[in-house]
Scaffold this motif. Sequence first.
Motif, mmCIF file in Angstrom:
data_model
loop_
_atom_site.group_PDB
_atom_site.id
_atom_site.type_symbol
_atom_site.label_atom_id
_atom_site.label_comp_id
_atom_site.label_asym_id
_atom_site.label_seq_id
_atom_site.Cartn_x
_atom_site.Cartn_y
_atom_site.Cartn_z
ATOM 1 N N HIS A 190 -5.940 -1.982 -12.181
ATOM 2 C CA HIS A 190 -5.919 -2.019 -10.727
ATOM 3 C C HIS A 190 -7.210 -2.563 -10.118
ATOM 4 N N PHE A 207 -7.138 -2.098 -5.049
ATOM 5 C CA PHE A 207 -6.215 -1.335 -5.905
ATOM 6 C C PHE A 207 -5.064 -0.724 -5.130
ATOM 7 N N ASN A 208 -5.268 -0.386 -3.847
ATOM 8 C CA ASN A 208 -4.198 0.255 -3.090
ATOM 9 C C ASN A 208 -3.329 -0.804 -2.419
ATOM 10 N N PHE A 263 -0.326 2.248 -5.697
ATOM 11 C CA PHE A 263 -1.493 1.644 -6.322
ATOM 12 C C PHE A 263 -1.012 0.664 -7.389
ATOM 13 N N LEU A 264 -1.780 -0.370 -7.623
ATOM 14 C CA LEU A 264 -1.451 -1.291 -8.702
ATOM 15 C C LEU A 264 -1.568 -0.585 -10.053
ATOM 16 N N TYR A 280 -0.384 2.018 -11.775
ATOM 17 C CA TYR A 280 -0.852 3.396 -11.912
ATOM 18 C C TYR A 280 0.268 4.430 -11.885
ATOM 19 N N GLY A 307 0.550 -3.817 -12.891
ATOM 20 C CA GLY A 307 -0.877 -3.925 -12.652
ATOM 21 C C GLY A 307 -1.491 -5.254 -13.020
ATOM 22 N N ASP A 317 -12.547 -2.239 -6.288
ATOM 23 C CA ASP A 317 -12.494 -0.776 -6.371
ATOM 24 C C ASP A 317 -13.880 -0.150 -6.287
#
Length: 250
Positions: A60, A86-87, A118-119, A121, A130, A162
């Motif tokens: 992510h 990431f989100n 989230f990517l 996850y 991801g 991130d």
Amino acid sequence: MKALTWQASNTVSVEEVPDPHIQEPTDAVIRVTSTAICGSDLHLYEVLTPFMDKGDIIGHEPMGIVEEVGSAVTHIKPGDRVVIPFNVSCGHCFMCRQGLQSQCETTQVREYGTGAQFLGYSRLYGSVPGGQAEYLRVPHADYGAIKVPNVGEDERYLFLSDVVPTAWQAVDYAAVPDGGSLAVLGLGPIGQMSARIGKHLGYRVIATDAVPERRAMAERYGIETLDSSEDGVAEQLKDLTDGRGPNSVV
């Protein structure tokens, strides 16, 4: 394409998987040039096994070159270099407008009550493929993709995915008063960046860690450090701040 996939508890492998493609007008597809590994990826490796599916693509913290964009994506185009947070958030719901993109109402995973997707996850965060892959479909790329200059090494920008925003938010939420001091407990990647951000903002920063090399890295940026493996670290923090202790802790 090749991608790093979850196969079972304590087992990941690089496998051939289908290339991603545009599914929504707000999508983009990027060719991944760099992606970081987050400490929280270790949770997928074992702890979050009940929420993982064989073949899930993890990761992510990616960046890369735009290959294709959906019809609603106008601020980036093929050939642009982008960092992907990431989100996965829409940018226009109530929570996004409040700056709380990790609680995006559009992508919220209501089944588990965990906030935005989230990517890479787990099902807890939407089972979105991801970025530890050759290519990545970026949902809501009309909002989330961050265009960066086509100069310099990837490492100059990669942490925008991130590490930098997470550390910045941690320091911001610590609400250090003007002229105050900040204690950073632990000097992993987020701790290192939080310490540097605190120093950049003009705070006195005291960081603790048991690993000498981590302390030495922080000291190179003017951070005061303490060995957390020693007894009496809390007392040492108080001594360094005239008995009051730090104003804020991260």
